[in-house]
Every structure is written in C-alpha cells, then in structure tokens.
Scaffold this motif. Structure first.
Motif, PDB file in Angstrom:
ATOM      1  N   SER A   1       0.806  -1.222   0.000  1.00 27.17           N
ATOM      2  CA  SER A   1       0.000   0.000   0.000  1.00 27.17           C
ATOM      3  C   SER A   1       0.835   1.266   0.000  1.00 27.17           C
ATOM      4  N   ALA A   2       2.039   1.233   0.593  1.00 31.74           N
ATOM      5  CA  ALA A   2       2.890   2.423   0.687  1.00 31.74           C
ATOM      6  C   ALA A   2       4.321   2.025   0.365  1.00 31.74           C
ATOM      7  N   PHE A   3       4.595   1.843  -0.919  1.00 31.35           N
ATOM      8  CA  PHE A   3       5.918   1.387  -1.347  1.00 31.35           C
ATOM      9  C   PHE A   3       6.997   2.405  -1.023  1.00 31.35           C
ATOM     10  N   ASN A   4       6.676   3.698  -1.062  1.00 36.36           N
ATOM     11  CA  ASN A   4       7.692   4.715  -0.800  1.00 36.36           C
ATOM     12  C   ASN A   4       8.225   4.630   0.622  1.00 36.36           C
ATOM     13  N   ASN A   5       7.354   4.330   1.601  1.00 34.27           N
ATOM     14  CA  ASN A   5       7.819   4.192   2.982  1.00 34.27           C
ATOM     15  C   ASN A   5       8.721   2.977   3.170  1.00 34.27           C
ATOM     16  N   ILE A   6       8.557   1.984   2.330  1.00 31.56           N
ATOM     17  CA  ILE A   6       9.415   0.791   2.397  1.00 31.56           C
ATOM     18  C   ILE A   6      10.741   1.056   1.695  1.00 31.56           C
ATOM     19  N   LEU A   7      10.668   1.689   0.516  1.00 28.31           N
ATOM     20  CA  LEU A   7      11.880   1.950  -0.254  1.00 28.31           C
ATOM     21  C   LEU A   7      12.851   2.840   0.503  1.00 28.31           C
ATOM     22  N   SER A   8      12.341   3.816   1.247  1.00 26.08           N
ATOM     23  CA  SER A   8      13.227   4.764   1.921  1.00 26.08           C
ATOM     24  C   SER A   8      14.062   4.119   3.012  1.00 26.08           C
ATOM     25  N   ASN A   9      13.744   2.873   3.413  1.00 27.44           N
ATOM     26  CA  ASN A   9      14.554   2.161   4.403  1.00 27.44           C
ATOM     27  C   ASN A   9      15.767   1.486   3.784  1.00 27.44           C
ATOM     28  N   LEU A  10      15.919   1.620   2.475  1.00 25.80           N
ATOM     29  CA  LEU A  10      17.062   0.990   1.810  1.00 25.80           C
ATOM     30  C   LEU A  10      18.390   1.521   2.341  1.00 25.80           C
ATOM     31  N   GLY A  11      18.383   2.771   2.809  1.00 24.27           N
ATOM     32  CA  GLY A  11      19.618   3.370   3.295  1.00 24.27           C
ATOM     33  C   GLY A  11      20.213   2.632   4.472  1.00 24.27           C
ATOM     34  N   TYR A  12      19.374   2.140   5.385  1.00 21.91           N
ATOM     35  CA  TYR A  12      19.900   1.401   6.535  1.00 21.91           C
ATOM     36  C   TYR A  12      20.669   0.161   6.069  1.00 21.91           C
ATOM     37  N   VAL A  13      20.107  -0.525   5.090  1.00 27.77           N
ATOM     38  CA  VAL A  13      20.736  -1.758   4.616  1.00 27.77           C
ATOM     39  C   VAL A  13      22.027  -1.450   3.873  1.00 27.77           C
ATOM     40  N   MET A  14      21.986  -0.474   2.954  1.00 28.02           N
ATOM     41  CA  MET A  14      23.165  -0.188   2.145  1.00 28.02           C
ATOM     42  C   MET A  14      24.299   0.406   2.985  1.00 28.02           C
ATOM     43  N   LEU A  15      23.960   1.316   3.893  1.00 30.95           N
ATOM     44  CA  LEU A  15      25.007   1.925   4.713  1.00 30.95           C
ATOM     45  C   LEU A  15      25.500   0.967   5.793  1.00 30.95           C
ATOM     46  N   GLY A  16      24.630   0.085   6.273  1.00 35.98           N
ATOM     47  CA  GLY A  16      25.095  -0.950   7.196  1.00 35.98           C
ATOM     48  C   GLY A  16      26.093  -1.877   6.529  1.00 35.98           C
TER      49      GLY A  16
ATOM     50  N   SER B   1      12.309  -2.106   9.867  1.00 34.48           N
ATOM     51  CA  SER B   1      11.557  -0.866   9.661  1.00 34.48           C
ATOM     52  C   SER B   1      10.729  -0.949   8.384  1.00 34.48           C
ATOM     53  N   ALA B   2      11.297  -1.549   7.340  1.00 33.27           N
ATOM     54  CA  ALA B   2      10.524  -1.758   6.116  1.00 33.27           C
ATOM     55  C   ALA B   2       9.330  -2.672   6.382  1.00 33.27           C
ATOM     56  N   CYS B   3       9.538  -3.723   7.173  1.00 29.01           N
ATOM     57  CA  CYS B   3       8.431  -4.618   7.521  1.00 29.01           C
ATOM     58  C   CYS B   3       7.353  -3.876   8.299  1.00 29.01           C
ATOM     59  N   TYR B   4       7.767  -3.050   9.242  1.00 33.74           N
ATOM     60  CA  TYR B   4       6.801  -2.274  10.015  1.00 33.74           C
ATOM     61  C   TYR B   4       5.973  -1.363   9.117  1.00 33.74           C
ATOM     62  N   HIS B   5       6.620  -0.741   8.127  1.00 38.98           N
ATOM     63  CA  HIS B   5       5.911   0.204   7.276  1.00 38.98           C
ATOM     64  C   HIS B   5       5.074  -0.486   6.192  1.00 38.98           C
ATOM     65  N   VAL B   6       5.144  -1.802   6.112  1.00 33.84           N
ATOM     66  CA  VAL B   6       4.166  -2.515   5.282  1.00 33.84           C
ATOM     67  C   VAL B   6       2.771  -2.291   5.838  1.00 33.84           C
ATOM     68  N   CYS B   7       2.648  -2.325   7.168  1.00 36.42           N
ATOM     69  CA  CYS B   7       1.365  -2.046   7.819  1.00 36.42           C
ATOM     70  C   CYS B   7       1.632  -1.486   9.203  1.00 36.42           C
ATOM     71  N   PRO B   8       1.953  -0.199   9.314  1.00 38.20           N
ATOM     72  CA  PRO B   8       2.286   0.369  10.626  1.00 38.20           C
ATOM     73  C   PRO B   8       1.064   0.490  11.528  1.00 38.20           C
ATOM     74  N   ASN B   9       1.158  -0.059  12.739  1.00 43.16           N
ATOM     75  CA  ASN B   9       0.128   0.102  13.754  1.00 43.16           C
ATOM     76  C   ASN B   9       0.731  -0.198  15.115  1.00 43.16           C
ATOM     77  N   TYR B  10      -0.062  -0.075  16.157  1.00 45.11           N
ATOM     78  CA  TYR B  10       0.485  -0.175  17.511  1.00 45.11           C
ATOM     79  C   TYR B  10       0.872  -1.603  17.877  1.00 45.11           C
ATOM     80  N   THR B  11       0.322  -2.611  17.209  1.00 45.21           N
ATOM     81  CA  THR B  11       0.643  -3.994  17.569  1.00 45.21           C
ATOM     82  C   THR B  11       1.989  -4.438  17.040  1.00 45.21           C
ATOM     83  N   ASN B  12       2.524  -3.793  16.018  1.00 46.62           N
ATOM     84  CA  ASN B  12       3.820  -4.213  15.479  1.00 46.62           C
ATOM     85  C   ASN B  12       4.859  -3.099  15.510  1.00 46.62           C
TER      86      ASN B  12
END
Length: 763
Positions: A431-446, A497-508
C-alpha cells in the motif's frame, strides 16, 4: 397533466414521463397503500429518494418503502432505526437514499423504477416523498464538489477514469471534526452499501474526522469507474469521540441530535511516473557514500605509501619475538578451541586484579592483559549472535506483515494500517511502497560500514601477523566483533523498519524499535570496551539484558497505557537495574551482591564522602549524577505515563548513549588526547544530519496512539519528487546519521594508534 391514475382501486399508481422532480405529500394507512411508477431517460445523473415523516408516534408502526429497479431492490423503513455500540438505537424521521445506476446500452435508454409504500398502522401517517436528480452525480477530475450528509442521508457519487489516467487519489475533507464519518470506494454494482451498518461489507473504506484519502487504481475496477460513498456514523467512538450514555431500557430510542456534516470531495490523478525516479534517487544517494568511501580509501592508501619507512630494527625485534612465541606454543594449544570464559591467561592476574582495578588512575594496559585470541573470539560472538537473532526475528515478522497486508487488501479496511494516505504510493500488493523503499539506506550503509570494518580488520590482522609493535603495544586494543554486530544491527533495522511500514500500527511498532535498542546498547558497550577490553560484558549477558528491555517494551505497549501499577513496577525495576549496572561499571566488576552488601555500602559512603580517606576509581559525583538522572527519568514516567511506552524506553536508551558519549569526549580531551581531522569531520557532519533528521521525525505524519481517523488529520502531501514524504526523509537522514555515528566510534581514537597503552588513561 403528465400523470395518470391506475384502475387498481387499492393503490394509487402514478407514472411520470417528464424530466423534472416529483413531490408527493400523502397520508398512509394499512387500508390505503400507495405505489408510484416512474420512467426517465437514464444518463449519468443519479436519482435520489427522500422521505420525511410528519406524524408523531410513527416509531411504533414505521412506513416501509420499497424501490424496485431493473437489477436491484432498495428497501428501508421510516423512521429509520440505526444501531450503535451496545445495541443503542437511534431513530431518524428524515431519510434520503440515492438509487444505484445500472449499466445502460445507450444514453437514451429509458429506465423504469417503482416505489411501493406500505404500513401496518391503522391510523393515518402523514409523510412527504421527493424524487429528484442528483446534481453533479458524476465527479470530474480535479474539481471539488461540496455536499451534506447525515446518518440517515448518506451520499455517493460516480467517478469514471479518463483516458491516460490509471491511478487517482480520492480526497474527502471537512471543516467539522465531528460527527465521525466513513469514506468508501465501491465498484459500480447494485446494491450500494451506504449505511453505517453495511458500508464495510465491500470495497475500501476509512473512518474520518476532517480528512480521508484513498488511492484507487484502474486495474481494480473492470468497469473503469467506481462509487465514492460517504456515510456519517451514528456515534463518534470510532473516531475518538466521547462515549455516550447507556440507554435506561434495552428498547429505549435515543435522540441522535443534529448529525449533519458538510464535506467536499475531489479526485486527483496520482503521479505514476515517479516510481523509477524515486528508486534512482534513493540508490543515487547511498551509492554516493560508496563512491566517497572508495575515494577516501584511495587517498589514505596513497598517504600510507608516501610515509617514511619505519626503522628496520623495530621489525627485527618484532620478528625475533614472533619466533619465540611460535616456539613456545604447543601444537595442541594452537589447534584446540578457546573457550570464551578462558579469560585469565596470566599467572598473577587473579592475585593482583583487585589491586590493579582499584588504582586511583588506571591505564589501558592495566585492563588489556588477556589473551588477544580469547578476546577476539569473545567479541566475535556478538556478531554471530546478532546475525542468528536477526534471522529468527525477521522471518516471523515478514510472515506477519504479509498477513496484515493481505487482510487490508481482502477486507478493504484501511483503518488497520496507519499510513500517510496523502503520500502513499502503492506497488503491487504493497500500500505504501515509498515508505518501504526509503529504508534501503539502513541496509546499504550498514553493509558499507561492514566493508569499512572488514578493511580495518584485515589491515590490523596483517600488522599482527608481522608483529608490528604499534599493533601489539600501542593504541586502543582493536577488537572488531562489536563493530560487525553494529553494522549487522543497522541492516536489520532497515529490514524490520521496512516490515513495520508494510502495515504500521500499535501492535507491530516493536518491529521498528527492537534493533534500535540493540544499536544503542551495542554503541554503549563499544564505548566501554575501548578502555575496558578485559572486563566488558559477554555477548550472552548483553543480549539477555537487551531481551529484557524488549520484553518490557512489549509489556508497556500492551499494559502500560494508563496503568499506574505497571509504571510503578517498571520505575522500581528501572532504578534498581540502573543502580546495579552503574555499580558494576563504576567498580570495574569488583563488587559482590551478598548479605554484606549493606555494610559495605555504609563503609564506602563513610570513607569516600565523610572521611575521604581513600577515593574510589572515579569521582563520587559521577555516581551522584547517575542517581539523579535515573530518578528524574522514573519520576517523569510516573507523572506523565506516556502512551507510547516503546518510544519512552527508546528515549531512555538514546539519552544514556548520548550522555556516555559526551562523557567520553570530555574525558578524552581532559586527558590530553586529541581528535583527528577525519573523526572531527564525522562528528560535525553527524551532528548536523541528526539535527535535520530529528526535525523531520517530529513532523508526525501519523500516530498510532490515536484512532485511525485522528491519525489521518496529520497526513501531508509528498515533499520530494512527489514520491517521498517527511517520514521518508527521516529514514534517509537517520540512516546517514547512524552510519556517521558508527564512523565516529570507529575513528575517534585513531590519534592513539602510536601511543603506548600504559600512557592511555581509562575512564
């Protein structure tokens, strides 16, 4: 003149031939039913049936209206009884419903529908019936349309995809926070579900207070068109409004009051050609760090080649020492595995560790006496453990968020996930691919940080292999296991963080924060390890403590909201844990928790504070600062009891890290050490990036502490390339800032590489 009466004596049938509104005022009883037949050329306009009961006491014998069409039957009673929570019933004497529009073969095709009215009341019930066309029933692109809706008078409109437009954003806005409403997107079919008790049956829907936005794709609607349905709810609890009183009797009808709401709707084309540009932008930013790192490595390599050669005698002495070491090592020792608990390899270390660790001023050489192979294996366990934890943690998380996304797509309930709906770009089932894509920096810089650490590890290993005296006896002991763990944790943070932004809510939400705790804890451990390599915590102890922190984070999310008992228990445990850890660090592990602990505490207070006959390892005021800071945090938690316990706990960890880092820098400068140019550039760059990152973090585009409808009030449009929002910029900047922070930890003590360890102070 355009109406004719039927020959049926028991009903009145009126046939309407002209294209104008029908008004009818009539008194109805059981013995006198009513029927109406209408025909008109059905084009793109909608038809609306409005009924108003004028008689009192109609609740006991309501009037039933049945509208029969070619492909649908719409029936409703007046007064209309709508139910809320706990089966509370609200009567509405004024009802308006829009008839669904069946498909037609041509614009001039005539459509027929029939209105049948009946009641079981023996007394006459006076009502008004109005049948009219809906103005602007078909919505136009980028053209705002205002309307009024209420629980008994829902509204819906039709939108047809124009040529060349495959994705649109439907926005519904209102200046009124309440009453609570629902915006639904439904396919062109009959019946249309436009009441509070059935609007969630099909399509996509959102609750709303002031704003709602749904991205709609042409591929999901075979007819290339859809309905925009707006329903006002009978109660406001779903939008965070107050809970109304209970009825005195189970069958009591409650006056709903005036729940009309003025809204406007606009349908805008979504920009779909920015996906490629967004991905190239994201990759370009982080690949530039790879290029910059490569250039810096080339410059450093050129400098090392141009440096004067070291005196050959130093290498001769080193070579002779290496020969003696090889001769004295047995084959069995070289091949056997070294246990992590095999710390004390010197014969006298047990007899003098208490003396050494209680010296007023310690040097790194005093706490770097253990076998390097043992410590290397000990700290490598940090990396292997966090890699194992990451695999077992991430797999069920990925499975769970895929299930969440599937539920959202199947049910259409967009209240499950807290997106920024004004800047949510779907891709496939996401539903929100942009919020998932923006987490690429953590992986690449890590990954980049791991490569940098690997390069340093290789250089250091080669220096040890040739018995370089600088590597053996100078500088901070170099153990890279914690650095590898930090890089891995940064990559896992990006994945989760990318997984969380697949469906962000208080349970995850804990998926997004778990490895933040890991990163903060590992950074603190690395700072401590720099000057205390022999007595740093083992990987098992460290990860067990971090697991306890994450456990309390989950408990706080589930039970912490407004639960004073939980906050009291947590505050007590927080204070005790902080005091125990501070004592462990303060006295270098040379203390015992037994029956004589109270006596020793009194003795230390007497000697260190009253008589001051012997000073402890560091100034006693350091412990006072720790106590005051711990008590202030606990007091804040008890007084405020913040709803977001996970963020509160994370703030504690980050504050501890920042305070320890500031203490380390201050003590480093006080000890006469300096910070080299590369480390200073990293510190300044990282501080600036953290400042901008926190600015975007506190924009608050959504918040799962509130209801989904209230959260959507914070939604904002995209700000970069019409693809990334403020939170995406936070992802970009925070990943860069974390990478910079790791580089600071890696390079801040490079000035000591040529300093003997017995001249480097411990603090």
């Amino acid at each position: 003149p355009h109406m004719r009466r039927s020959s049926n004596p028991k009903s009145q049938i009126w046939t309407y031939f002209q294209r104008s509104n029908v008004h009818c005022s009539y008194t109805l009883s059981f013995s006198n039913p009513f029927a109406l037949s209408l025909s008109l050329p059905w084009q793109t306009e909608g038809v609306r049936v409005t009924v108003n009961i004028l008689s009192e006491g109609a609740e006991s014998s309501p009037i039933l209206f049945v509208v029969r069409q070619k492909q649908a039957v719409l029936s409703f009673q007046v007064p209309l009884i709508l139910r809320g929570l706990y089966q509370r019933k609200y009567p509405y004497a004024h009802v308006g419903r829009t008839l669904c529009q069946p498909p037609t073969r041509s614009l001039t095709e005539t459509q027929y529908f029939f209105v049948d009215v009946s009641t079981l009341s023996s007394l006459g019930t006076h009502y008004q019936l109005r049948i009219s066309r809906v103005d602007s029933f078909t919505l136009h692109t980028d053209k705002k349309f205002s309307f009024t809706a209420s629980p008994s008078q829902p509204q819906y409109f039709k939108y047809v995809f124009p040529d060349g437009v495959d994705t649109v954003i439907v926005k519904v806005n209102s200046e009124m926070t309440f009453p609570c409403s629902v915006m639904s997107i439904q396919d062109i079919q009959c019946p249309v579900y436009d009441l509070d008790n059935n609007v969630a049956f099909i399509g996509m829907y959102q609750t709303m207070t002031k704003t709602a936005a749904i991205t709609v794709q042409r591929k999901d609607f075979p007819s290339n068109s859809f309905y925009v349905v707006v329903v006002v709810k009978t109660e406001d609890e779903a939008c965070g409004g107050p809970l109304r009183f209970y009825p005195l009797r189970p069958d009591e009808l409650i006056d709903a009051g005036n729940r009309s709401k003025i809204l406007d709707v606009v349908v805008s084309p979504a920009i779909t050609d920015v996906y490629v540009m967004g991905m190239l932008f994201c990759l370009g930013i982080f690949l530039s760090f790879y290029l910059l790192t490569f250039l810096v490595a080339c410059v450093e390599n050129k400098r090392s080649v141009d440096r004067p050669t070291v005196v050959y005698s130093k290498y001769i002495i080193s070579y002779m020492r290496s020969l003696e070491s090889v001769a004295g090592r047995s084959r069995q020792e070289s091949l056997s595995s070294i246990e992590e608990d095999d710390y004390d390899t010197l014969a006298d270390i047990d007899s003098d560790k208490n003396i050494v660790r209680t010296k007023k001023y310690l040097c790194v050489s005093d706490l770097a006496r253990k076998d390097k192979r043992v410590l290397s294996k000990k700290y490598q366990i940090y990396f292997w453990n966090i890699a194992t934890i990451g695999v077992f943690y991430a797999l069920p998380v990925i499975q769970l968020v895929i299930t969440y996304q599937t539920v959202v797509n199947v049910t259409g309930n967009q209240d499950i996930c807290y997106y920024n709906f004004l800047c949510a770009h779907p891709l496939g089932n996401l539903s929100a691919f942009n919020n998932i894509l923006s987490n690429l920096g953590y992986v690449m810089l890590g990954l980049l940080f791991l490569l940098i650490v690997l390069q340093r590890d290789i250089i250091h290993s080669r220096a040890l292999d040739r018995n370089d005296l600088n590597a053996l006896e100078c500088g901070i002991p170099k153990h890279f296991g914690l650095f590898y763990a930090m890089g891995t944790a940064l990559m896992m943070e990006g994945l989760l963080s990318a997984c969380y932004h697949v469906c962000p809510n208080y349970t995850n939400f804990q998926f997004d924060t778990s490895f933040m705790y890991m990163i903060a804890g590992l950074c603190v451990l690395k700072l401590y390890q720099k000057r205390h390599p022999d007595i740093n915590a083992s990987a098992y102890t460290a990860y067990a403590c971090l697991a306890a922190v994450i456990f309390f984070s989950v408990l706080g999310v589930v039970f912490g909201k407004g639960n004073m008992v939980f906050w009291i228990v947590f505050s007590v445990l927080h204070i005790l844990a902080t005091m125990l850890l501070s004592t462990q660090l303060y006295y270098m592990g040379r203390w015992r928790l037994d029956s004589g602990i109270l006596r020793r505490i009194v003795y230390v207070i007497y000697t260190d504070c009253i008589r001051q006959c012997s000073g402890p390892i560091q100034l006693i005021t350091d412990m006072h600062c720790v106590v005051v800071f711990c008590l202030s945090r606990a007091a804040y938690g008890l007084l405020k009891t913040p709803n977001d316990f996970a963020s509160y706990l994370l703030a504690i960890a980050i504050c501890n890290l920042l305070l320890y880092f500031a203490f380390y820098i201050i003590m480093k400068l006080r000890s006469g050490e300096r910070i080299q140019c590369m480390a200073m550039v990293c510190i300044l760059f990282t501080a600036v990036v953290w400042g901008f990152a926190l600015f975007f973090f506190f924009q608050g585009l959504s918040t799962w502490q509130k209801t989904p409808a209230e959260s959507r009030e914070h939604n904002r449009d995209c700000i970069v390339l019409s693809f990334f929002d403020d939170h995406d910029i936070w992802h970009f900047l925070s990943s860069i800032a974390m990478f910079g922070s790791f580089l600071v930890l890696l390079t801040m003590d490079d000035d000591l590489d040529n300093v003997q360890r017995d001249k480097i102070f411990v603090f």
